[in-house]
Design an enzyme around this catalytic site. Structure first.
Site, mmCIF file in Angstrom:
data_model
loop_
_atom_site.group_PDB
_atom_site.id
_atom_site.type_symbol
_atom_site.label_atom_id
_atom_site.label_comp_id
_atom_site.label_asym_id
_atom_site.label_seq_id
_atom_site.Cartn_x
_atom_site.Cartn_y
_atom_site.Cartn_z
ATOM 1 N N ALA A 299 0.737 -1.311 -0.095
ATOM 2 C CA ALA A 299 -0.235 0.116 0.143
ATOM 3 C C ALA A 299 0.872 1.352 -0.003
ATOM 4 O O ALA A 299 0.471 2.540 -0.260
ATOM 5 C CB ALA A 299 -0.937 -0.093 1.246
ATOM 6 N N LYS A 300 1.934 1.183 0.348
ATOM 7 C CA LYS A 300 3.111 2.227 0.563
ATOM 8 C C LYS A 300 2.606 3.502 1.050
ATOM 9 O O LYS A 300 2.600 4.696 0.570
ATOM 10 C CB LYS A 300 3.620 2.354 -1.003
ATOM 11 C CG LYS A 300 4.280 1.372 -1.464
ATOM 12 C CD LYS A 300 4.957 1.551 -2.951
ATOM 13 C CE LYS A 300 5.809 0.374 -3.390
ATOM 14 N NZ LYS A 300 4.974 -0.851 -3.680
ATOM 15 N N ARG A 301 1.980 3.332 2.367
ATOM 16 C CA ARG A 301 1.288 4.235 3.122
ATOM 17 C C ARG A 301 2.110 5.283 3.836
ATOM 18 O O ARG A 301 3.345 4.838 3.832
ATOM 19 C CB ARG A 301 0.073 4.133 3.770
ATOM 20 C CG ARG A 301 -1.327 3.263 3.098
ATOM 21 C CD ARG A 301 -1.962 4.149 2.192
ATOM 22 N NE ARG A 301 -3.201 3.652 1.943
ATOM 23 C CZ ARG A 301 -3.407 2.940 0.564
ATOM 24 N NH1 ARG A 301 -2.461 2.868 -0.342
ATOM 25 N NH2 ARG A 301 -4.488 2.545 0.235
#
Lengths: 275, 275
Positions: free
Chosen positions: A95-97
């Site tokens: 998700a690379k949040r």
């Protein structure tokens, strides 16, 4: 899932393969489009065919969000299916949040509690308080971008800061954060020679490695420089496995590709850990 | 929406206020929890009460994802409500996305096409090919993190690279990317003195400025150093407005807070642009 459970699974399956579930409706077998939830049905078929060869599945949230609420429902069905059917599997929400502290807490809640993933990928740019809320979850894992596999990795990640490349500074700094033992790192396979340097900074951490296969990285090279005593690697393949065929034989072809990788991994493990 | 339409709206409303819709069910008036979709009902009430004072609304996706599919549905209803009822409003999906090229294209599709936001925030760590897919959309805007308002901003963003701070390098490099005229930047209000330097690199770009209010930044200071001939600023306030009261008077209190900010903005604009 504890790190030890992941290590045990790797030893049992003689595999450290992660299958990336990046499902694009334009690329899956067209006969699936007649079903009510083609994305989930595709994932289910791929998972059923490869679960004994892979230790991890990694849906990239972009491919689900692109289909709106229907896509989010497919993501939820997919993670629920894995958790209920193959509970030994290590699940990754790619998700690379990352956001300010109270906001990152909400993301952590979304992926660790609501969806019940074992891990989530995060971006480092906003620093400590953007990552620590994820690290606070026990037996959950936070996989931070260090050195990615794309061309743009060289725009900022390899710039020189304090006499070293930024990604090394990111690794070093992150090790000072609270609960940093819950960190893993993303390191692209397209740069195998970098693994030696990375292992000096993070000898014990698991590394999630994209870029083998479609993006051109070599499994043997990555293992040569990146493997540690617990293997310490999760090698991701997405397109190379899930799109091995877009015909009615997609399940068999996906399994064949996964098997090829698992056998290569088993061979490397037996060489590395022979008694 | 074109940049000129945003500028026109700012001149008409004498406001450059962005209201952050970071909805936490624990903080909204508890009588709303009896409704079927409390998040949407809360947003609708806030938007109806402030749409003539604000030029932009910015839901942060974390607060919606934390509630799973229900949350994603509330987000969709909110953006649809704004687009259909107040089409002059500039909408921002505060999502801080970014991934390798083909994956970023899916995120762009999610926010620009499926949800139909005017803009989305992105993270710079993965470089050019992680951002350019967003920039390819005409009359859509990509708001990249430069210097954020949180404590962790100083972990990496202000490190020295090539004789300058990383966030300045990020700004400079991004201006070489294709369709870079579609870029805006996130610059935290807690560091007003940095705006002078940022305006040397990005004199014409719109800057989205969080950190006024709850996080301690000063509106007057930000405007002094950051305003350009088109105003060029979107000042975000989330908690200060939407949680001004958690009682049955929340609508009136939110409007009162928004009005206070709009009046301060109108005063600054009339001083700056007096003939």
């Amino acid at each position: 899932m504890t790190t030890q459970q992941l290590i045990d699974q790797i030893q049992t399956k003689k595999s450290f393969l992660c299958v990336g579930l990046d499902v694009d409706l334009n690329k899956i077998p067209q006969h699936l489009l007649e079903l009510e939830d083609p994305i989930f049905e595709f994932n289910k078929a791929i998972i059923d065919a490869t679960h004994d060869l892979a230790v991890s599945y990694k849906p990239n949230t972009a491919f689900y969000e692109a289909y709106g609420i229907k896509g989010w429902m497919s993501l939820q069905k997919t993670i629920n299916y894995i958790n209920s059917t193959y509970p030994d599997i290590f699940t990754i929400a790619d998700a690379k949040r990352g956001d300010i502290g109270n906001t990152s807490s909400m993301y952590a809640k979304a992926f660790f509690e609501d969806l019940n993933f074992d891990s989530v990928t995060v971006a480092p740019y906003m620093g400590k308080d953007s990552v620590e809320p994820f690290l606070a979850f026990e037996n959950k894992h936070t996989i931070m971008l260090a050195l990615t596999s794309n061309e743009g990795a060289f725009d900022f990640q390899t710039l020189n800061v304090n006499g070293k490349e930024l990604y090394k500074q990111v690794l070093e700094t992150s090790k000072t954060w609270k609960n940093s033992e819950n960190l893993m790192y993303v390191v692209g396979a397209t740069k195998a020679e970098y693994f030696t340097e990375i292992r000096k900074i993070a000898p014990d951490s698991f590394l999630l490695v994209p870029g083998v296969g479609a993006q051109g990285g070599s499994l043997a090279e990555v293992c040569k420089y990146g493997m540690n005593a617990n293997v310490g690697l999760l090698i991701n393949s997405s397109r190379g496995i899930i799109y091995a065929s877009n015909g009615t034989d997609f399940v068999e072809k996906a399994r064949a590709e996964a098997l090829k990788m698992q056998q290569e991994m088993a061979a490397i493990m037996s060489l590395k850990f022979e008694v």
